[in-house]
Design an enzyme around this catalytic site. Structure first.
Site, PDB file in Angstrom:
ATOM      1  N   CYS A  37       0.830  -1.209   0.000  1.00 36.82           N
ATOM      2  CA  CYS A  37       0.000   0.000   0.000  1.00 36.82           C
ATOM      3  C   CYS A  37       0.865   1.259   0.000  1.00 36.82           C
ATOM      4  O   CYS A  37       0.349   2.364  -0.100  1.00 36.82           O
ATOM      5  CB  CYS A  37      -0.922   0.030   1.209  1.00 36.82           C
ATOM      6  SG  CYS A  37      -2.038  -1.363   1.280  1.00 36.82           S
ATOM      7  N   ASP A  39       2.677   2.411   2.535  1.00 31.24           N
ATOM      8  CA  ASP A  39       3.054   2.943   3.852  1.00 31.24           C
ATOM      9  C   ASP A  39       2.925   1.931   4.982  1.00 31.24           C
ATOM     10  O   ASP A  39       1.968   1.172   5.057  1.00 31.24           O
ATOM     11  CB  ASP A  39       2.333   4.250   4.196  1.00 31.24           C
ATOM     12  CG  ASP A  39       0.923   4.319   3.679  1.00 31.24           C
ATOM     13  OD1 ASP A  39       0.297   3.259   3.575  1.00 31.24           O
ATOM     14  OD2 ASP A  39       0.445   5.431   3.398  1.00 31.24           O
ATOM     15  N   CYS A  64       5.139   8.311   2.575  1.00 28.96           N
ATOM     16  CA  CYS A  64       5.399   9.632   2.002  1.00 28.96           C
ATOM     17  C   CYS A  64       5.744  10.616   3.111  1.00 28.96           C
ATOM     18  O   CYS A  64       5.672  10.294   4.296  1.00 28.96           O
ATOM     19  CB  CYS A  64       4.188  10.104   1.218  1.00 28.96           C
ATOM     20  SG  CYS A  64       2.757  10.420   2.260  1.00 28.96           S
ATOM     21  N   CYS A 107      -2.888   9.313   5.808  1.00 29.54           N
ATOM     22  CA  CYS A 107      -1.648   9.270   6.594  1.00 29.54           C
ATOM     23  C   CYS A 107      -1.955   9.503   8.069  1.00 29.54           C
ATOM     24  O   CYS A 107      -1.382   8.858   8.950  1.00 29.54           O
ATOM     25  CB  CYS A 107      -0.663  10.347   6.131  1.00 29.54           C
ATOM     26  SG  CYS A 107      -0.152  10.169   4.419  1.00 29.54           S
TER      27      CYS A 107
END
Lengths: 137, 404
Positions: A37, A39, A64, A107
């Site tokens: 995915c 992360d 990221c 995130c």
């Protein structure tokens, strides 16, 4: 894509990078996400049995810049909080603090998941943890 | 050395100053419409267009009459595929393309699927090449067109175009080739490669944006197309619309420069690319080149730095302009479909960086970039839980991940 100054600051100077001994009874470890995915966050807390307060928090993140910043920020916020207070941290708090754009909200969700996973791991160890100073977290 | 450094030459290239010079008169005094047959303004414009046509044709081994001007390669590809599908609808409705094609091809084919065409999307092998045996098998009585690109825009892999062209010719199927990344970089010849239709872009070869061309074979066989834009019947009726004279002059000049300089330039670019590759791979473990290194454009390097996410790497090397196959850098939040098609795993797609070296890059820039990438990858690996786990001896494929 333009990053907020706070994201850039956390990316350039990540706080509390590292690892705690995951076999330590007072350490809770949360690993969330998946490599495919894009992360994976590892977040760890160390709780002081006597006070019930999170003394230490460490992270490592594959992801990221916003994912790195979210987890770095999370470790800052965790330190000094009780486990219950830590449980109340919401992804929206992270979104607001870092001014994350809509595409980066996941995130912050991942960071909240990592916090909860670390706390749950710490709590799960409670059954085998030696009672210390009569305080049970 | 000037910062930032531009190493994204597959996305677009800077205009060569000599190209700009060739274009300038047609923005200024020579502004005529190339379709104006009755005065000098028109004649001068028409002459510029015909010069451009010849310059393009001579780069690719074509006849000038076989060049149709468009607004860019996306339009060229749309015209080629839709134009053939419409014109040859009575003969068949089957089109063959490959999974790693540019979106201009894939989305055009998907559009035609909705209109009743049948499309075969060939998978590619791990090195990015089309399997010729699979292509042969995919061709049926109903097949009218094969559309396979010359060189891939992400991984720079060069397809066995001459063989593909030969197979198509033997089977009486038209062959369209998206040669946007290859023209001007490697020798392309529509005769020896047996190409029937070929898309070309101006801005990928140091020419201007907003202009492209479609090569349409005139004999053996004579390819016909149904026009997709109706109007004044320009370009042998295949593409109406007033010609972009300065753009065409620029595209022509860019092709002329490429024809003269390509041989030397490709040697220089390959040396820079290899320098970058060697520096990165000797300094960093667990780096992987995506796609065949042997069958590859001289200016392309697509490399995955395992356990480091691409967007975070781009953030760290923010004075070097490159691109990544990471989901975070794409509009769709999906990792590169090209890298996925190689079957290397999504994680390596997330960790990929595409370097596209160009005419104006220097060795100094390459060295700066290599040093920067090495230091940022090292820093991000210190931050990476995956790198830590691997170093502890954990097999990441055996871990129970909590995907989201």
């Amino acid at each position: 894509m333009a990053y907020s100054d706070k994201v850039l600051d956390h990316y350039n100077n990540p706080r509390n990078v590292g690892s705690l001994d995951k076999s330590d009874q007072n350490v809770g470890t949360g690993i969330v996400g998946a490599p495919e995915c894009g992360d994976v966050m590892k977040l760890q807390i160390k709780v002081n049995d006597a006070t019930g307060i999170i003394d230490e928090a460490k992270f490592k993140t594959f992801g990221c810049g916003s994912a790195i910043a979210s987890s770095s920020l999370a470790t800052e916020w965790l330190k000094g909080k009780t486990v219950d207070e830590a449980m109340a941290i919401k992804n929206t708090d992270i979104v607001n603090e870092l001014s994350l754009p809509p595409v980066k909200i996941h995130c912050s969700v991942l960071a909240e998941d990592a916090i909860k996973a670390a706390i749950n791991d710490y709590k799960a160890k409670g059954a085998t943890r030696k009672p210390a100073a009569g305080v049970e977290a | 050395m000037k910062l930032p450094i531009y190493l994204d030459n597959h996305a677009t290239t800077p205009l060569d100053p000599r190209v700009l010079e060739a274009m300038m008169p047609y923005f200024q005094d020579q502004f005529g419409n190339a379709a104006s047959r009755n005065h000098a303004f028109g004649w001068v414009a028409e002459e510029a267009v015909e010069t451009g046509r010849k310059q393009i044709a001579s780069l690719i081994g074509a006849n000038a009459k076989e060049i149709i001007f468009t607004s860019g390669a996306t339009e060229s590809t749309n015209l080629a595929i839709k134009g053939v599908a419409d014109m040859y609808a009575e003969r068949g409705n089957h089109i063959i393309t490959a999974a790693t094609e540019h979106k201009a091809t894939l989305d055009t084919c998907k559009h035609l699927e909705k209109r009743g065409c049948r499309v075969t999307f060939l998978p590619v092998m791990q090195d990015g090449l089309v399997d010729l045996a699979m292509l042969r098998e995919a061709i049926t009585e109903k097949t009218i067109l094969v559309s396979i690109m010359y060189a891939n825009n992400e991984i720079g892999v060069i397809q066995p175009v001459a063989e593909i062209g030969k197979i198509c010719k033997e089977r009486g199927v038209l062959f369209h080739c998206d040669a946007v990344q290859a023209v001007g970089k490697v020798p392309v010849n529509v005769i020896t490669d047996n190409i029937d239709l070929m898309s070309i872009s101006g801005h990928k070869i140091y020419g201007p944006k907003g202009v492209g061309a479609l090569y349409v074979r005139r004999r053996n066989p004579r390819v016909q197309l149904t026009a997709q834009i109706d109007g004044g019947g320009h370009e042998r009726g295949m593409r109406s619309g007033t010609l972009n004279v300065p753009g065409i002059a620029g595209l022509g000049k860019a092709c002329e420069l490429a024809r003269k300089e390509m041989a030397a330039e490709s040697v220089r670019l390959a040396a820079l690319r290899d320098r970058l590759k060697d520096k990165l791979m000797s300094a960093l473990d667990e780096t992987y080149i995506n796609g065949s290194l042997e069958h590859r454009l001289p200016n392309n390097l697509n490399i995955s730095f395992a356990y480091v996410e691409g967007e975070s790497l781009l953030m760290g090397i923010n004075d070097v302009a490159v691109s990544s196959g990471s989901a975070c850098t794409s509009a769709t939040l999906e990792p590169s479909y090209v890298l996925k098609a190689l079957g290397a795993g999504d994680d390596l797609a997330h960790s990929s960086i595409r370097f596209g070296i160009g005419r104006f890059n220097t060795e100094e820039e390459i060295d700066y970039t290599a040093d920067k990438v090495i230091s940022v990858v090292k820093k991000l690996r210190e931050l990476s839980p995956l790198y830590e786990m691997v170093k502890e001896g954990i097999d990441l494929t055996k871990v129970q991940w909590t995907g989201h």
